[in-house]
Scaffold this motif. Structure first.
Motif, PDB file in Angstrom:
ATOM      1  N   PRO A  87       4.359   8.711  -3.024  1.00  0.00           N
ATOM      2  CA  PRO A  87       2.945   8.488  -2.500  1.00  0.00           C
ATOM      3  C   PRO A  87       2.637  10.189  -2.757  1.00  0.00           C
ATOM      4  O   PRO A  87       1.724  10.147  -2.612  1.00  0.00           O
ATOM      5  CB  PRO A  87       2.821   7.625  -1.427  1.00  0.00           C
ATOM      6  N   PRO A 105      -4.251  13.109   5.434  1.00  0.00           N
ATOM      7  CA  PRO A 105      -5.010  11.748   4.566  1.00  0.00           C
ATOM      8  C   PRO A 105      -5.782  12.822   3.783  1.00  0.00           C
ATOM      9  O   PRO A 105      -5.280  14.606   4.200  1.00  0.00           O
ATOM     10  CB  PRO A 105      -5.566  11.480   5.279  1.00  0.00           C
ATOM     11  N   ARG A 122      -0.713  12.525  -3.031  1.00  0.00           N
ATOM     12  CA  ARG A 122      -1.876  13.219  -2.349  1.00  0.00           C
ATOM     13  C   ARG A 122      -2.045  13.904  -2.877  1.00  0.00           C
ATOM     14  O   ARG A 122      -2.587  14.701  -3.411  1.00  0.00           O
ATOM     15  CB  ARG A 122      -1.188  13.005  -1.630  1.00  0.00           C
ATOM     16  N   SER A 182      -5.474   8.060   2.088  1.00  0.00           N
ATOM     17  CA  SER A 182      -4.704   8.849   2.837  1.00  0.00           C
ATOM     18  C   SER A 182      -4.319   7.611   2.470  1.00  0.00           C
ATOM     19  O   SER A 182      -2.453   6.836   2.324  1.00  0.00           O
ATOM     20  CB  SER A 182      -4.643   7.765   4.355  1.00  0.00           C
ATOM     21  N   SER A 183      -3.879   6.518   1.331  1.00  0.00           N
ATOM     22  CA  SER A 183      -2.940   6.011   0.026  1.00  0.00           C
ATOM     23  C   SER A 183      -3.471   5.904  -1.665  1.00  0.00           C
ATOM     24  O   SER A 183      -4.444   6.398  -1.493  1.00  0.00           O
ATOM     25  CB  SER A 183      -2.955   4.591   0.066  1.00  0.00           C
ATOM     26  N   THR A 235       0.447  -1.065  -0.014  1.00  0.00           N
ATOM     27  CA  THR A 235       0.101   0.318  -0.162  1.00  0.00           C
ATOM     28  C   THR A 235       1.185   1.116   0.311  1.00  0.00           C
ATOM     29  O   THR A 235       2.357   1.167   0.533  1.00  0.00           O
ATOM     30  CB  THR A 235      -1.027  -0.444   1.353  1.00  0.00           C
ATOM     31  N   HIS A 236       0.508   2.405  -0.953  1.00  0.00           N
ATOM     32  CA  HIS A 236       1.371   3.554  -0.606  1.00  0.00           C
ATOM     33  C   HIS A 236       1.332   4.921  -0.054  1.00  0.00           C
ATOM     34  O   HIS A 236      -0.067   5.070  -0.305  1.00  0.00           O
ATOM     35  CB  HIS A 236       1.781   3.704  -2.863  1.00  0.00           C
ATOM     36  N   TRP A 237       1.371   4.288   1.149  1.00  0.00           N
ATOM     37  CA  TRP A 237       0.552   5.820   2.168  1.00  0.00           C
ATOM     38  C   TRP A 237       1.534   7.159   1.663  1.00  0.00           C
ATOM     39  O   TRP A 237       2.430   7.008   1.022  1.00  0.00           O
ATOM     40  CB  TRP A 237       0.572   4.835   3.330  1.00  0.00           C
ATOM     41  N   SER A 296       0.859  10.897   4.246  1.00  0.00           N
ATOM     42  CA  SER A 296       0.167  11.702   4.959  1.00  0.00           C
ATOM     43  C   SER A 296       1.107  13.282   4.343  1.00  0.00           C
ATOM     44  O   SER A 296       1.723  13.662   4.193  1.00  0.00           O
ATOM     45  CB  SER A 296       0.694  11.591   6.236  1.00  0.00           C
TER      46      SER A 296
END
Length: 73
Positions: free
Chosen positions: A60, A9, A64, A24-25, A3-5, A7
């Motif tokens: 990631p 979110p 975002r 958040s991912s 999983t490519h988190w 932050s």
């Protein structure tokens, strides 16, 4: 599968009411983005960026940023 988190979110209001979803991912952002009916240039870019992040070709944080821009669009 990794999983490519990212932050923090990104909060996004749903189109079906007053619900807010937080992604958040890259995977969650892509899943949420595919539900949207309003699809402009930022939406298209965000989908491509998420796919690249999931393929480990981008970081990631880029997903975002793209998801945030699409949500603001």
């Amino acid at each position: 599968m990794t999983t490519h988190w990212f932050s923090p979110p990104v909060p996004v209001k749903s189109e079906q009411g007053d619900l807010t979803h937080s992604a958040s991912s890259a995977e969650a952002a892509l899943k949420e983005r595919l539900k949207w009916t309003k699809r402009g240039p930022q939406w298209n870019l965000a989908v491509r960026v998420c796919v690249l992040v999931i393929s480990d070709e981008m970081e990631p944080e880029e997903a975002r940023k793209a998801f945030l821009a699409a949500a603001e669009e």
